[in-house]
Design an enzyme around this catalytic site. Structure first.
Site, short mmCIF file in Angstrom:
data_model
loop_
_atom_site.label_atom_id
_atom_site.label_comp_id
_atom_site.label_asym_id
_atom_site.label_seq_id
_atom_site.Cartn_x
_atom_site.Cartn_y
_atom_site.Cartn_z
N ASN A 96 0.84 -1.21 0.00
CA ASN A 96 0.00 0.00 0.00
C ASN A 96 0.87 1.25 0.00
O ASN A 96 2.09 1.17 -0.02
CB ASN A 96 -0.96 -0.03 1.20
N ASP A 106 -4.36 -6.16 5.08
CA ASP A 106 -5.47 -6.92 5.67
C ASP A 106 -5.50 -8.35 5.15
O ASP A 106 -6.07 -9.24 5.76
CB ASP A 106 -6.80 -6.22 5.36
N LYS A 154 9.16 -17.62 -9.70
CA LYS A 154 8.50 -16.50 -10.38
C LYS A 154 7.41 -17.03 -11.30
O LYS A 154 7.65 -17.94 -12.10
CB LYS A 154 9.54 -15.72 -11.18
N ASP A 170 -4.76 -9.51 13.02
CA ASP A 170 -4.78 -8.11 13.44
C ASP A 170 -3.79 -7.95 14.60
O ASP A 170 -4.03 -8.43 15.71
CB ASP A 170 -6.21 -7.71 13.86
N ILE A 171 -2.68 -7.30 14.33
CA ILE A 171 -1.60 -7.19 15.32
C ILE A 171 -2.07 -6.39 16.53
O ILE A 171 -1.86 -6.78 17.68
CB ILE A 171 -0.37 -6.52 14.68
N PHE A 185 -4.39 3.66 14.81
CA PHE A 185 -4.65 4.67 13.79
C PHE A 185 -5.83 4.22 12.95
O PHE A 185 -6.04 3.02 12.77
CB PHE A 185 -3.42 4.86 12.88
N LYS A 208 -14.05 1.98 16.01
CA LYS A 208 -12.82 1.19 16.03
C LYS A 208 -12.15 1.22 17.40
O LYS A 208 -11.57 0.23 17.84
CB LYS A 208 -11.87 1.74 14.96
N LYS A 243 -11.67 -2.50 18.96
CA LYS A 243 -10.33 -3.04 19.17
C LYS A 243 -9.84 -2.84 20.61
O LYS A 243 -8.66 -3.03 20.90
CB LYS A 243 -9.34 -2.38 18.20
#
Ligand code: C5P
Length: 404
Positions: free
Chosen positions: A210, A279, A289, A306-307, A323, A337, A341
């Site tokens: 990302n 995710d 390859k 999910d750490i 975050f 959230k 969490k």
């Protein structure tokens, strides 16, 4: 006690409609125990009366460079020496341009040149003027010289236009100033920060990832060290130098980040999850390859762990900060959230807009915790990071004072 207690602040008011908000800034600074001396430019006096500033600051207002009385009692050099910090609010386009070129044709600019203490600007102007290349170049040059700035905010402007150019709120400017005087707010704390993106291998040469640059997480690690903490940084692949004084572990995938976090988390007081963890990962990465052919290709993705949640569901979790990068309903989604969490605090930022969030040098955060919230106005990531660290330190201390 506020960091601003007994601090000597020179407030320069330049000539824009936002000058009226500088009155509230004086009140807030005084409420926090600061001593404030106000300098007005000639144009500023057209917007707000000198008497209002005098009444709120409890001090005469300084206006003229060559005022015989002022020069005798407190000349520009003395005023510059008196200050612990100088704040310019509002800072107009003209004032920023004059500052950039080192002009010294009035008391305000002369004072900035003569001062060696931190200088914080709160720009305010019409959105087109702010976005003009000349102003942007001035802002970058001033930032490169170490001059701090906060804002401008975006929104409806006094001129009826909508866009970036509103002066940061007085509360935000007060927080930023107070941050300049924060001393060792995290002394003795052990902090772990995750930063950057993760890479999920498709084959030995390709991956899914990302846009995270890691800049925010690195700035947070740096700010925590400056605040006296012992900092461990678990970093995904980024193009940044590890901050000095930080123990850094480099990882690639979400799974490696999970393992690195898990192996050190027992020793940690405060965990800040700033990484943009993938995710999903590829269920079965190819050992060789992949060869291309004319067929369409499907990859099966499986969710990563999910750490952050794995940290907050431990038997005695550290103080946990997450975050939330959102493209809509920022505060609502972030609050959800925070609860889902089991976090102590969440820092939400809007992504997708120009010049903010991922890859950018600036950020704007809405920080939420149980029983409170604070918006950190748009500013360079290092300044935002310092403000976030002082909020975390304060919340952590409050939580522990309640328990003991
Ligand atoms: O649920 P969402 O991905 O939006 O949550 C973002 C927060 O959770 C961030 O603090 C991020 O670092 C953390 N996170 C994590 N592990 C994941 C996904 C997100 O620690 N696998």
């Amino acid at each position: 006690m506020s960091n601003l207690h007994n601090k000597r602040i020179v407030l320069i008011v330049s000539g824009g409609i936002a000058a009226y908000k500088a009155l509230e800034l004086v009140r807030r600074l005084r409420d926090d125990g600061a001593m404030v001396r106000v300098v007005m430019t000639q144009a500023a006096t057209q917007f707000v009366g000198e008497l209002s500033f005098q009444a709120l600051s409890g001090e005469p207002v300084h206006r003229d460079l060559l005022d015989a009385n002022a020069e005798a009692a407190m000349g520009h050099i003395e005023l510059a020496r008196w200050a612990d910090a100088v704040v310019v609010a509002p800072a107009t386009a003209d004032f920023m341009a004059r500052l950039r070129y080192g002009l010294a044709d009035d008391l305000a600019t002369t004072l900035c040149l003569a001062s060696a203490v931190p200088l914080l600007l709160a720009p305010a102007m019409n959105q087109q003027m702010w976005q003009n290349q000349a102003t942007q170049e001035n802002a970058s040059t001033l930032a490169a010289r170490g001059i701090l700035s906060i804002g401008p905010d975006s929104g409806l402007q006094a001129c009826g236009e909508i866009g970036p150019g509103r002066m940061a709120e007085p509360a935000a400017i007060t927080t930023a100033l107070s941050q300049l005087f924060a001393t060792a707010s995290m002394a003795g704390r052990r902090v772990m920060v995750t930063a950057g993106p993760t890479r999920e291998a498709i084959d030995p040469v390709r991956y899914l990832s990302n846009r995270s640059s890691g800049k925010m997480g690195y700035a947070i690690a740096q700010a925590a060290v400056e605040a006296g903490a012992a900092v461990t940084l678990i970093s995904g692949p980024v193009a940044l130098h590890p901050p000095a004084g930080v123990r850094t572990t480099d990882v690639e995938s979400a799974d490696q980040m999970f393992k690195a976090v898990t192996s050190g988390i027992d020793e940690i007081d405060i965990f800040i999850a700033c990484a943009a963890v993938a995710d999903y990962c590829i269920e079965a990465p190819s050992a060789q390859k992949r060869k291309k052919n004319d067929e369409s290709l499907s990859l099966t993705l499986t969710p990563t762990r999910d750490i952050l949640r794995s940290v907050t569901t431990r038997p005695s979790p550290p103080f946990a900060v997450g975050f939330a990068a959102e493209t809509e309903n920022l505060v609502l989604n972030a609050r959800a959230k925070l609860e889902a969490k089991s976090l102590d605090m969440i820092a939400a930022n809007e992504v997708g807009g120009p010049g903010l969030g991922f890859e950018s040098n600036e950020n704007e955060l809405h920080v939420l915790w149980n029983g409170g919230e604070q918006r950190l106005a748009k500013a360079p990531k290092d300044l935002i990071a310092r403000q976030l660290i002082s909020l975390i330190a304060e919340c952590y201390r409050r939580g522990h004072d309640d328990i003991h």
